[in-house]
Scaffold this active site. Sequence first.
Site, mmCIF file in Angstrom:
data_model
loop_
_atom_site.group_PDB
_atom_site.id
_atom_site.type_symbol
_atom_site.label_atom_id
_atom_site.label_comp_id
_atom_site.label_asym_id
_atom_site.label_seq_id
_atom_site.Cartn_x
_atom_site.Cartn_y
_atom_site.Cartn_z
ATOM 1 N N ASP A 140 0.812 -1.214 0.000
ATOM 2 C CA ASP A 140 0.000 0.000 0.000
ATOM 3 C C ASP A 140 0.847 1.266 0.000
ATOM 4 O OD1 ASP A 140 -2.574 -0.591 -0.450
ATOM 5 O OD2 ASP A 140 -3.221 -0.651 1.637
ATOM 6 N N ASP A 444 -11.521 -6.937 9.625
ATOM 7 C CA ASP A 444 -11.517 -8.387 9.767
ATOM 8 C C ASP A 444 -12.706 -8.884 10.591
ATOM 9 O OD1 ASP A 444 -10.469 -6.992 11.881
ATOM 10 O OD2 ASP A 444 -8.602 -8.082 12.020
HETATM 11 O O1 LIG Z 1 -3.694 1.099 4.655
HETATM 12 C C1 LIG Z 1 -3.275 0.035 5.116
HETATM 13 C C2 LIG Z 1 -3.038 -0.148 6.481
HETATM 14 C C3 LIG Z 1 -2.552 -1.369 6.921
HETATM 15 N N1 LIG Z 1 -2.288 -2.364 6.048
HETATM 16 C C4 LIG Z 1 -1.742 -3.664 6.542
HETATM 17 O O2 LIG Z 1 -2.567 -4.198 7.541
HETATM 18 C C5 LIG Z 1 -1.814 -5.057 8.375
HETATM 19 C C6 LIG Z 1 -2.168 -4.833 9.834
HETATM 20 O O3 LIG Z 1 -1.678 -3.618 10.301
HETATM 21 P P1 LIG Z 1 -0.957 -3.454 11.727
HETATM 22 O O4 LIG Z 1 -0.547 -2.060 11.834
HETATM 23 O O5 LIG Z 1 0.055 -4.509 11.898
HETATM 24 O O6 LIG Z 1 -2.175 -3.638 12.696
HETATM 25 P P2 LIG Z 1 -2.451 -4.718 13.851
HETATM 26 O O7 LIG Z 1 -3.266 -4.034 14.875
HETATM 27 O O8 LIG Z 1 -1.237 -5.405 14.296
HETATM 28 O O9 LIG Z 1 -3.361 -5.727 13.030
HETATM 29 C C7 LIG Z 1 -4.510 -6.423 13.483
HETATM 30 O O10 LIG Z 1 -5.666 -5.615 13.411
HETATM 31 C C8 LIG Z 1 -5.993 -5.105 12.118
HETATM 32 C C9 LIG Z 1 -7.314 -4.407 12.231
HETATM 33 O O11 LIG Z 1 -7.270 -3.349 13.093
HETATM 34 C C10 LIG Z 1 -6.076 -6.199 11.088
HETATM 35 O O12 LIG Z 1 -6.178 -5.609 9.821
HETATM 36 C C11 LIG Z 1 -4.842 -7.037 11.124
HETATM 37 O O13 LIG Z 1 -4.915 -8.087 10.203
HETATM 38 C C12 LIG Z 1 -4.658 -7.581 12.522
HETATM 39 O O14 LIG Z 1 -3.502 -8.383 12.588
HETATM 40 C C13 LIG Z 1 -0.338 -4.776 8.076
HETATM 41 O O15 LIG Z 1 0.201 -5.868 7.372
HETATM 42 C C14 LIG Z 1 -0.398 -3.526 7.225
HETATM 43 O O16 LIG Z 1 0.638 -3.489 6.300
HETATM 44 C C15 LIG Z 1 -2.530 -2.198 4.707
HETATM 45 O O17 LIG Z 1 -2.293 -3.108 3.912
HETATM 46 N N2 LIG Z 1 -3.019 -1.001 4.264
#
Ligand SMILES: O=c1ccn([C@@H]2O[C@H](COP(=O)(O)OP(=O)(O)O[C@H]3O[C@H](CO)[C@@H](O)[C@H](O)[C@H]3O)[C@@H](O)[C@H]2O)c(=O)[nH]1
Length: 734
Positions: A140, A444
Amino acid sequence: MAAVEHSPLFETKRAKGRVFYKIFSLTLFVGICFIWVFRVSHIPRESEVGKWGWIGLSFAELCFGLYWLLRHPFRWNLLFREPFRQRLSQRYEKILPKVDIFVCTADPGIEPPVMVINTVLSLMAYEYPPDKLSVYLSDDAGSDITFYALLEASIFAKQWLPFCRKFKVDPTSPAAYFKTIHSSTHAKELVTIKKLYQDMESRIENAAKMGRVPEEVHSKHKGFSQWDSYSSRRDHDTILQILLHEKDSSAKDVDGNVMPLLVYLAREKRPQVAHNFKAGAMNSLIRVSSLISNGEIILNVDCDMYSNNSQSLRDALCFFMDEDKGHEIAYVQTPQCFENITKNDLYGGALRVSYEVEFHGLDSLGGPMYIGTGCFHRREILCGRKFSDQCKKDWNEYKNIGDMKEVSLHELEEQSKALASCTFEKNTLWGKEMGLQYGCSVEDVVTGLSIQCRGWKSVFYNPQRKAFLGVAPTTLPQALIQHKRWSEGGFQILLSKHSPAWYAYGLISPGLQMAYCYYHLWVFICWPTVYYCIIPSLYLLKGIPLFPQMSSPWFIPFAYVILGDCSYCLMEFLLSGGTIKGWWNELRIWLYKRTSSYLFAFVDTILKSFGFSESTFVVSAKVAEEEVSQRYEKEIMEFGNSSPMLTVLATVALLNLFCLLGMFLKQVFISEGGLRIFDAMALQVLLSGVLVLINVPVYQGLFLRKDEGRLPMSVAAKSTALALSACALFISLS
Ligand SMILES: O=c1ccn([C@@H]2O[C@H](COP(=O)(O)OP(=O)(O)O[C@H]3O[C@H](CO)[C@@H](O)[C@H](O)[C@H]3O)[C@@H](O)[C@H]2O)c(=O)[nH]1
Ligand SMILES: [Mn+2]
């Protein structure tokens, strides 16, 4: 032979001894009822002091009690699943379905490309027929450095995959594997491959440091020309490159075997078109992959979540392909586990009890929530299919279809690009009924709920050897911000038209409905918690009791509920693999989430609903500076920069300290009663006392520490002023 054919592909076991839990909960509930009765029957009269404090407290206790009730259905029966991959292999080895794996990344700064490709490599090395495996990386940020890293990975994979096969490597992420392996029987090969990896790593890191791809690489690969029209990460055409494809004769490993398909995708972005964060990325991936490989099964992981178990894909298939129950299952969720959790888990990142207890309980009620990463889906269900009895599938008749056999790779790329354009979804059901849903910061969970509401079940699979390992937040602000995003998402779901509270009624089991509400009410439970952390302490300072005194029989239910619930939670935590200190840390973070993350999530959601603030997705950092990491390893709380959240936490901490100290001084120097107050106000003293003890790291951060991770002076000044004025104001009120 016949017996083998009819034996199930997985078995389900129930936890024993839950009867005791039910009886125990019932006694706690009786205790809670007594507390409610006490509150109602002892309201101070108009002339007495503390009437409003009392009423507020009664309300808070009512909320806590009701909220406590919601947590029960998903603790009543715990299910544990065991797949039989031998049987899967015996029956279906020749006709295993195609699997498409989606990895999402969004920022090369906080999600370093080297980490991303380690995840990609680990997934490519699954113990699975490579011609049936496709890995897609969605970027992204549209970063050419990430693309370059993936290009490097596609070359390194030619050595790495045969190496993994030959030496049965696990984990298959090179970085993780090299960290775990100390001695080996294949030392020579190990040295060679490690050298190759390190060279690649330093090339990528150099490019990242320089901020550009080396000229000679740039000119050699046509893929980079796609960045010619790129203006910024929020404004560019679709960039899509098939890096490995069986049609390409060079896509063979050093042993001459076919390699998994590998694709880089940065969907089109325009400043004026909402891109819907990860949900938008996933939906583009679903469409693009449908043209290129069209795997029946989709696995989605975050870019930090490398595969730690090369068999987990086959394990997940056991659930889907089981002849008896497989057809009802929409997704198989594994827990989110982390490789960087310290012994006492300072920020409660492991979410132990959720995964070792609660999710097993959810499984007995229809299945766990979809939590974004480490989840295997069936494509057609993710695309909106409803459950019906006709969904039963005979995998023997299943053929891997959907290949674009005739077109050239170039044509395939061009056609796929159109599917990732930002206008493609206009006036379609994407983001509503198809794919991941938009408009919610936990895309999700809301998607999982809608799948369950369409009649499907899900399965929680928690293998001994964890399926995936990622990175948990390593500073307090990061942890709080992540929880803010999650709780905000929950709140949005609860208020949405597909709310688990009403829409889901009759569509999913009542127990599951209650569980969803339990998680989504986080934001509401902040109010009674904040009240409980402030008001009783202020009343303590003033010497007005709000709880029964120790010698009163009403003291018993309070003592029983507090002791009973705490010991139960402690036991649950220890049985889930935690330590006593870890539990204390968990309690602290539980408090901080409720008094800051959830509070700010509440305010933000309200602002958003009035259009005062915009949707964002703060991506969690996955790397930290050296010093920060060192403090993290030593479990020293990292506060960092000043922020309103930290000011609130510090204010509550100081307020309790002032109230407790003030009360002591008053008793010793002014009051005649001496220590009699401890009988009259035991519970209030206890409450303030625990709050002070739990906040010790905050006081240290405010006044004692000198390192960079302490609380900034500005926070110290603001919070002291706020806490003192609150105390003074309250005392001066008659
Ligand atoms: O505009 C965006 C923003 C985030 N991501 C991806 O989304 C994932 C999750 O982001 P992260 O910052 O790691 O958030 P977490 O809170 O650790 O993630 C949990 O919570 C998110 C929802 O809040 C879910 O999307 C994730 O799958 C889940 O693991 C990462 O691989 C990012 O690269 C994108 O692809 N596009
Ligand atoms: Mn993450």
